[in-house]
Design an enzyme around this catalytic site. Structure first.
Site, PDB file in Angstrom:
ATOM      1  N   HIS A  31       0.812  -1.223   0.000  1.00 15.37           N
ATOM      2  CA  HIS A  31       0.000   0.000   0.000  1.00 15.37           C
ATOM      3  C   HIS A  31       0.837   1.261   0.000  1.00 15.37           C
ATOM      4  O   HIS A  31       0.378   2.317  -0.439  1.00 15.37           O
ATOM      5  CB  HIS A  31      -0.950   0.007   1.197  1.00 15.37           C
ATOM      6  CG  HIS A  31      -2.119  -0.889   1.009  1.00 15.37           C
ATOM      7  ND1 HIS A  31      -2.053  -2.236   1.253  1.00 15.37           N
ATOM      8  CD2 HIS A  31      -3.374  -0.643   0.570  1.00 15.37           C
ATOM      9  CE1 HIS A  31      -3.239  -2.780   0.978  1.00 15.37           C
ATOM     10  NE2 HIS A  31      -4.046  -1.840   0.565  1.00 15.37           N
ATOM     11  N   GLY A  32       2.044   1.199   0.490  1.00 14.68           N
ATOM     12  CA  GLY A  32       2.847   2.417   0.497  1.00 14.68           C
ATOM     13  C   GLY A  32       4.190   2.186   1.142  1.00 14.68           C
ATOM     14  O   GLY A  32       4.348   1.311   1.997  1.00 14.68           O
TER      15      GLY A  32
END
Lengths: 472, 393
Positions: A326-327
Site C-alpha cells: 500500500h505504500g
C-alpha cells in the site's frame, strides 16, 4: 485521467461511440488499446513506456516459458518476469524508502551517509498493473492457464482502462477470453453500467470527497492538536467511510464502465463493514488484492498445509508485505502487521473453540468488534507518521483529557449519519448482492435515487481529486 | 413457474439472487486456481426507462438548483481554479515573459482592473494574484523562472504578506505538475460549464452550503465563519467584487461579520506572541528580499503596492502590523520603491463595501490612478539599469 473528471466524461463518450460503430472486432480492440494508452498518458505521457516494458517482458517471458523444455529454463523465464516487474515497482515505489532506511541503519552503526536525493515520481497505478502482468506469467508457470492467443489481446488485458490504475486487479484468465469474441453491450448492460457508474461516482465525489474526507483531514491535519475521544473516533470513522467510498466507488465505476462496453469485471468489495472476523473482512475488502496475495504469496509460502507454525508465519508475512504494497512507509507495514495479527488470533480462537456457533446477537457483537478493530488499523493507514498515530490512538482511548474540540457540530452530524448509514447498509446487505436488492425495488424509486445521486455529484462540484488508491 | 400471488419480476429476482446463503462467488472463494471470466448479473428491471427517468430527475433538480442561485444574485462566471491560475502562469512560458505580471492577494486581484491598465499602459498584464494568499511563494516561483524578465507589481496586504499565510498556495504546485488530463479538464470546464451555470462556483458546492448552515455551536469550539463569495472573474482572471456585496446590505453586513470574526479572534498558534509574530514577519521579508534580488539581477523591474483598506480591517492592520515594522522594513531591505495608498491622495477616498476591496466602479478609478504611478516606477528602474549599463561600458 480520473473517472471523476470532465476529461473522462468526454473520453468515455468517444470510446462508447467508437465501440458501437460497425467496425471489425480487431479494429475495435485496437481502438480500445489506443484509448487505454491515452487514458494512462493523460497523467504523465512518458510513463506509458513502463506499461510497454511490463507488457512486452511478460508476453515474451510467458511465450518462452511455455516452449521451454527444461524446468530450469521455465524457472528462469518466470524469474525474469518477477524481477523486471518487482524491479520497476521497487525502484519507483520503494527507492526513496529503501535508501532512507539504509541511511538510518548506517547511522545507527555510526556511519554517516547522506543518500542521494532521488526525487522519483511514482507512476500512477504501477502496483496494480505489475500485479496483473505478474499473474499472467505466474499462472502459466503454475500451469493454471495458457498464454493468450495474440499479443493484441494480451496488451489489451494489461492496459484495459477501467482496471488499469486502481483495479480490480484482474487475472488474464478473467479478461483475455473476453477479447476472443466480438463484444458489444446490450441495452440493459449499457444502462445498468451507467447506473453503476452513477453510484460509484456518488460514493467518491459526494460521500468520500465532499463530506467524509474533510472531517478526517481536520483531525489528521499536522496543524490539529491532540484530539479528544470524540474527535479521534469521529475522524477515524470518517476515514473508514472515506476510504471505503473512495475505493469501492472507484471499483463500482470501473465495473460499470466495463459493462457499458460489454465486458465483465469481478467484484472487489462485498460490504466489508459487515464482516464478522478478519478472514471474513478480507473476503469482502479489496477482494482481488487479497486473493492475489493468497494465490501468489500465502500459498507458495506454505499456506495452511505445513503445520500451525508455518501457517502463522505465512499469514503474517503475507499481511506485512500486503501492508507494504500500500505504500513505502512503516505505518503501512504496521497496518498490515496488525491485520496479520488479527488473522492469527482469529485462527487460534477458531481452533480452540471449534464447536462454538454464535447466536444472532453474538454475531452482531462480533461484527461490531471487527469494525472497531479495523478502525484501529485505519489510524496507522491514515496517519502521517507514528507520532500522529499514537496521538490519535491515545485520544481514542481517552488519553488526551482536556483536548480542544476539532470537528464542528455539522461535521460530527454528517459523519455520524453517513458512517452509520454505510454500516447499516452493509449489515442489511451482508448476505446479498447489490443486484439482488435492486431487482426487488420498484423502478420509480430507483430512477429517483439515481437522479438524486447524479444531481448530488453535479452539485458537489468535485474538484477532480485523485482516488486514494492511485498512490498505491 | 411463477408461484401463486408473486409478481414475475420478484419471483425471478428471488430465483436468481436470493437462493439461501447465496452470494455471487468471487476470487476469494476460489483459492489457488485460474480465475474464470466473471459473471455480472443485470437485475431484471426496465433499465432504459430508469436511466431516462433518472436523467429527467437530474435535470429538474439541477434546474431548480441553478434557479435558486440565480435568484440569490449569482450569474455564470469563470472559476477561480488552480487550472485558471496555471493557464495564466503558462503565458510566461509561452513568450509573454517580458510583459507585466501582477502578484499579490485578493486586493490586487479585485482592485486592479486589466482593461483600465491595458488602456493606459498599452498591454494587458498577467493576473497571478491569489486570494487569501501571500505573494511571497509566487515571487519565489517567478524568481526561479528564467523566462520571466518583465515587470512585476507585488501587492502587499499586510495580514497575508507578512504572515506567509497561503490559502491558495497549492496553485503553484498545480501549475508545475499539471498533466494533460488536468489541462484538458480545465479547458472543457472553461468552455462547456463555467460560462453557462451560476451554481458552478465553489462557494455554492453542496457540502459547503450544508456545512455552513446555522448548526448548534459545539461547546468549547469557536464558531467558524468561512469567507463567502466575494468576486466575479473573467476568462483571463480579470476580477471585480461581486455586485451583491455592493448592493445587498444584508450580504455586505455578513461579509463584514466574517472579517470581524477573523480579526477579533485569537491569533493562530504560530503568531500568538509578539516574538513569534516578529519572527514570522522577518522570515517573510527575508524570503521576499532574496526573491526580489534574483529577479532584479535578471533585469525584472519590481514595484510593491499597498492597496487601500478601511474600517475595522485598516484599524487591525495598523494595530497588529504597523507600517513602520512591516512595509517600511520591506522597502528598506529590498531597496525597492513602493506605492502605499496613504502616500497618494489619488489612491484614497474610494468605497470599500466590506473594508478590504473596492467597488467595481472604484476599482476602475483606482486602476486609472495606480497605473501611471506603477509605470513611472518601472520606467525609473529601466532608466537606472540603462545608465548602469552605459557607465559600465
Amino acid at each position: 485521467m480520473v473517472f471523476n473528471s470532465l476529461t473522462f466524461v468526454v473520453f468515455f463518450a468517444c470510446v462508447l461511440v467508437l465501440h458501437r460503430l460497425p467496425l471489425g472486432w480487431t479494429t475495435k480492440k485496437i481502438n480500445l488499446l489506443i484509448a487505454s494508452y491515452l487514458f494512462y498518458a493523460a497523467w504523465n505521457p512518458p510513463f506509458v513506456v513502463l506499461l510497454w516494458v511490463s507488457t512486452v517482458v511478460d508476453w515474451w517471458a510467458a511465450k518462452k516459458l511455455v516452449n521451454a523444455q527444461k524446468p530450469a529454463s521455465r524457472h528462469a523465464w518466470m524469474l525474469l518476469s518477477v524481477v523486471v516487474n518487482l524491479g520497476m515497482l521497487g525502484y519507483f515505489k520503494y527507492g526513496g524508502f529503501l535508501t532512507a532506511n539504509f541511511a538510518a541503519l548506517l547511522a545507527s552503526l555510526g556511519v554517516a551517509w547522506q543518500p542521494p536525493k532521488l526525487d522519483i515520481v511514482l507512476p500512477v497505478g504501477i502496483s496494480f498493473y505489475t500485479f496483473a502482468t505478474l499473474s499472467y506469467t505466474l499462472d502459466i508457470y503454475l500451469r493454471r492457464a495458457k498464454p493468450a492467443n495474440n499479443a493484441l489481446d494480451y496488451a489489451l488485458f494489461v492496459t484495459f482502462f477501467p482496471h488499469l490504475v486502481a483495479g480490480p486487479i484482474m487475472r488474464p484468465t478473467e479478461l483475455v477470453p473476453q477479447f476472443a469474441q466480438p463484444r458489444r453491450a446490450s441495452g440493459e448492460q449499457l444502462y445498468f453500467g451507467l447506473a453503476l457508474m452513477t453510484l460509484g461516482l456518488f460514493q467518491k465525489v459526494v460521500l468520500a470527497d465532499g463530506f467524509l474526507g474533510p472531517a478526517a483531514e481536520d483531525v489528521y491535519s499536522p496543524m490539529a492538536g491532540a484530539p479528544g475521544a470524540l474527535d479521534a473516533w469521529m475522524g477515524t470513522l470518517a476515514f473508514s467511510g472515506q476510504i471505503f467510498c473512495d475505493f469501492a466507488g472507484y471499483s463500482t465505476t470501473a465495473i460499470g464502465a466495463a459493462m457499458c462496453l460489454g465486458f465483465a469485471m469481478p467484484d472487489n468489495f462485498r460490504f466489508p463493514y459487515a464482516a464478522v472476523g478478519f478472514s471474513d473482512f478480507w473476503r469482502r475488502w479489496h477482494i482481488t488484492l487479497s486473493a492475489w496475495l493468497r494465490d501468489y504469496l500465502y500459498i507458495p509460502l506454505g499456506g495452511n498445509r505445513h503445520g500451525a507454525a508455518r501457517t502463522y508465519f505465512a499469514l503474517l508475512a503475507t499481511m506485512l508485505l500486503g501492508g507494504l504494497w500500500h505504500g513505502a512507509s512503516w505505518t503501512f507495514v504496521v497496518w498490515g502487521g496488525l491485520h496479520g495479527l488479527y488473522l492469527a488470533v482469529e485462527r487460534a480462537l477458531r481452533t480452540r473453540f471449534a464447536g462454538y456457533a454464535p447466536g444472532p446477537l453474538a454475531v452482531f457483537g462480533l461484527g461490531l468488534l471487527t469494525y472497531a478493530l479495523v478502525n484501529i488499523t485505519w489510524v496507522f493507514f491514515r496517519a502521517e507518521g507514528f507520532g500522529q498515530a499514537w496521538t490519535v490512538l491515545r485520544g481514542m482511548f481517552g488519553g488526551n483529557p482536556g483536548a480542544a474540540p476539532i470537528l464542528h457540530t455539522a461535521q460530527l452530524t454528517t459523519v455520524a449519519l453517513i458512517v452509520t448509514g454505510i454500516v447499516i447498509a452493509h449489515w442489511l446487505m451482508r448476505r446479498r448482492t447489490l443486484e439482488a436488492m435492486l431487482a426487488q425495488r420498484h423502478p420509480v424509486p430507483l430512477a429517483a435515487c439515481m437522479g438524486v445521486m447524479a444531481f448530488a455529484v453535479a452539485a458537489t462540484q468535485g474538484s477532480g481529486n485523485a482516488f486514494i488508491y492511485f498512490q498505491f | 413457474m411463477v408461484p401463486d400471488g408473486t409478481a414475475p419480476r420478484e419471483s425471478l429476482a428471488r430465483e436468481r439472487f436470493e437462493r439461501p446463503g447465496f452470494v455471487r462467488l468471487t476470487a476469494s472463494d476460489r483459492p489457488g486456481v485460474a480465475q474464470p471470466v466473471p459473471e455480472r448479473d443485470i437485475p431484471p428491471q426496465p433499465w432504459r426507462r430508469i436511466v431516462f427517468g433518472a436523467f429527467a430527475v437530474f435535470l429538474l433538480l439541477l434546474a431548480a438548483w441553478e434557479g435558486y442561485w440565480r435568484d440569490f444574485g449569482a450569474t455564470p462566471g469563470y472559476r477561480n481554479s488552480n487550472g485558471a491560475w496555471a493557464e495564466q502562469r503558462r503565458r510566461i512560458d509561452a513568450g509573454e515573459g517580458g510583459g507585466t505580471v501582477l502578484v499579490g492577494s485578493s486586493r490586487v486581484l479585485f482592485d486592479v482592473q486589466l482593461a483600465q491598465w491595458q488602456a493606459i499602459a498599452g498591454e494587458r498584464p498577467i493576473q497571478l494574484a491569489l486570494e487569501g494568499t501571500s505573494p511571497v511563494p509566487v515571487l519565489e516561483d517567478l524568481a526561479a523562472d528564467p523566462n520571466f524578465t518583465g515587470r512585476l507589481l507585488v501587492g502587499v496586504a499586510p495580514e497575508l504578506f507578512f504572515s506567509g499565510f497561503a490559502y491558495r498556495g497549492e496553485a503553484i504546485a498545480h501549475y508545475h505538475r499539471q498533466g494533460p488530463s488536468q489541462r484538458s479538464g480545465h479547458w472543457l470546464s472553461k468552455r462547456l460549464l463555467e460560462p453557462y451555470f451560476a451554481f458552478y462556483d465553489p462557494d455554492f458546492a453542496l457540502p459547503t452550503v450544508l456545512l455552513r448552515q446555522d448548526w448548534p455551536l459545539r461547546p468549547g469550539l469557536r464558531q467558524d465563519m468561512p469567507v463567502r463569495k466575494l468576486m466575479e472573474m473573467g476568462p483571463d482572471r480579470d476580477t471585480h467584487i461581486w455586485g451583491k456585496v455592493e448592493t445587498d446590505p444584508d450580504y455586505r453586513a455578513l461579509t463584514r461579520r466574517v472579517w470581524l470574526h477573523r480579526l477579533q479572534g485569537p491569533p493562530p498558534p504560530m503568531l500568538d506572541t509578539p516574538a513569534k509574530l516578529q519572527k514570522v514577519v522577518a522570515t517573510q521579508i527575508d524570503r521576499a528580499t532574496k526573491a526580489v534580488a534574483t529577479l532584479r539581477a535578471r533585469g525584472v523591474r519590481v514595484v510593491f503596492v499597498r492597496p487601500p483598506s478601511t474600517g475595522a480591517y485598516y484599524a487591525f492592520e495598523r494595530k497588529v502590523l504597523p507600517r513602520a515594522a512591516t512595509w517600511d522594513v520591506l522597502l528598506q531591505r529590498t531597496g525597492l520603491p513602493g506605492i502605499h495608498f496613504e502616500d497618494y491622495p489619488q489612491l484614497q477616498g474610494y468605497e470599500l463595501p466590506e473594508w478590504s476591496h473596492l467597488t467595481r466602479a472604484d476599482a476602475k478609478r483606482y486602476t486609472v490612478a495606480l497605473t501611471p504611478l506603477a509605470m513611472r516606477e518601472f520606467e525609473r528602474q529601466e532608466r537606472a539599469a540603462t545608465a548602469t549599463t552605459t557607465a559600465a561600458r
